[in-house]
Design an enzyme around this catalytic site. Structure first.
Site, PDB file in Angstrom:
ATOM      1  NE  ARG A  86     -15.715 -29.413 -45.848  1.00 37.52           N
ATOM      2  CZ  ARG A  86     -16.598 -30.008 -45.037  1.00 37.52           C
ATOM      3  NH1 ARG A  86     -17.497 -30.821 -45.544  1.00 37.52           N
ATOM      4  NH2 ARG A  86     -16.574 -29.804 -43.734  1.00 37.52           N
ATOM      5  CE  LYS A 188     -18.519 -26.468 -42.566  1.00 42.35           C
ATOM      6  NZ  LYS A 188     -19.929 -26.848 -42.727  1.00 42.35           N
ATOM      7  CD  GLU A 224     -26.061 -29.293 -48.582  1.00 37.86           C
ATOM      8  OE1 GLU A 224     -26.218 -28.425 -47.710  1.00 37.86           O
ATOM      9  OE2 GLU A 224     -24.939 -29.760 -48.874  1.00 37.86           O
TER      10      GLU A 224
END
Length: 344
Positions: A86, A188, A224
């Site tokens: 990721r 992220k 989210e």
């Protein structure tokens, strides 16, 4: 202070989620088109140019993961190669050079091993939080990728997210967007979290745990929950979680999906979760590294307040999911192949 087992003497029962300076961190520099080998350092202060792109243009990303003390005293890393993958994807999105996945995991192991006295004892409910990050540095001023970068990892012990056991909390649907369609929501990166600070503050001022974000394009679907992913359990025992290019690819969520299907026998689906169809769910929760699962008791949608299983008690399916995954992380439950990496 240390005890006879080489573990720091800390009041683990009252340990929260706040910065603690531990002994070592890993530091590697990218210059002239390549990363150096990196090394451990005791210095917790970064020395960077005032022109660093991380400061001006948000060229930075990070990861969040944990190390767990098993019953036999060994130390478990939970799916670290997924964090490495990721981070590589986040770096690619921001035109930063990625650190190799194998080298990432080896660096994590090196930092945890060097700080193993800070890994909380088994049974305390606490763990060692691990924060890898990449930032653009160097003497820059124009809006373009930096030529130099820093990759670093620091660690700190953190307490159990829920003191006294898993507890539901209530959330507020926000009118703000967390990320733009086709933006950086799936990466992220710090900008996503900076954008969430104001709506999160407003939710907390109204006595909710955090904000729930709807899809930015239509404002009709849950995306989210704060800085975590949403899931719901339907009355037909389906595990449903939103699917969107704006959602962070949560390792905890994907692990729960596997557990739901393979250990609990639930039907797992990724798809749209419409905000006006909450009655289809008997339980709901948010999932992420910090809490594993944060059960959602109720959700404020405009003037309507929707309660899932209970505002006071955790639903039985949510509890089973939590216990199974935490058991895997601490080594008490058999893990799928490759999920647990030991720190030797």
């Amino acid at each position: 202070m240390q005890n006879e087992k080489g573990i720091k003497q800390i009041d683990w029962e009252n340990l929260g989620f706040s910065y603690i300076k531990t002994d070592y961190r890993f530091l590697s520099h990218y210059k002239n088109g390549q990363w150096d080998e990196g090394s451990l350092t005791t210095d917790n202060t970064l020395h960077i140019s005032e022109g660093s792109t991380a400061l001006h243009y948000g060229q930075q990303c990070f990861e969040g993961m944990k190390a767990y003390r098993a019953k036999d005293g060994s130390i478990n890393l939970f799916r670290p190669y997924e964090n490495a993958r990721r981070m590589r994807q986040s770096c690619e999105r921001l035109l930063m050079p990625s650190y190799s996945e194998e080298a990432f995991v080896e660096a994590v192991k090196k930092v945890v091993k060097a700080n193993e006295e800070w890994v909380p004892p088994y049974g305390s409910g606490s763990s060692l939080y691990i924060r890898p990050f990449v930032i653009g540095v160097g003497d820059n001023i124009g809006v373009k990728p930096a030529e130099e970068y820093i990759f670093s990892i620091f660690v700190l012990p953190v307490g159990a997210y829920f003191k006294g056991g898993l507890k539901p909390s209530n959330f507020l649907v926000s009118s703000y967007d967390r990320a733009a369609p086709r933006g950086t929501g799936a990466s992220k990166v710090g900008g996503n979290y900076a954008a969430s600070l104001l709506p999160g503050k407003e939710a907390k001022e109204r006595h909710y745990s955090d904000a729930v974000y709807l899809d930015p394009a239509t404002q009709t679907k849950i995306e989210e929950v704060g800085a975590a992913n949403f899931f719901g359990i339907t009355h037909d025992d389906e595990f449903i979680t939103p699917k969107s290019p704006s959602i962070l690819n949560s390792i905890t969520k994907r692990s729960l999906m596997w557990v739901a299907e393979n250990r609990l026998g639930l039907t797992v689906k990724e798809g749209d979760v419409y905000i006006d169809e909450l009655d289809r769910f008997k339980e709901a929760g948010a999932c992420g590294t910090a809490a594993v699962i944060a059960p959602i008791g109720g959700l404020q949608v405009g003037n309507d307040f929707h309660v899932f299983y209970s505002e006071e008690e955790v639903g039985p399916v949510t509890m089973k999911l939590y216990n199974e995954l935490v058991g895997i992380q601490f080594g008490d439950v058999k893990a799928p192949e490759g999920w647990i990496v030991k720190v030797d």
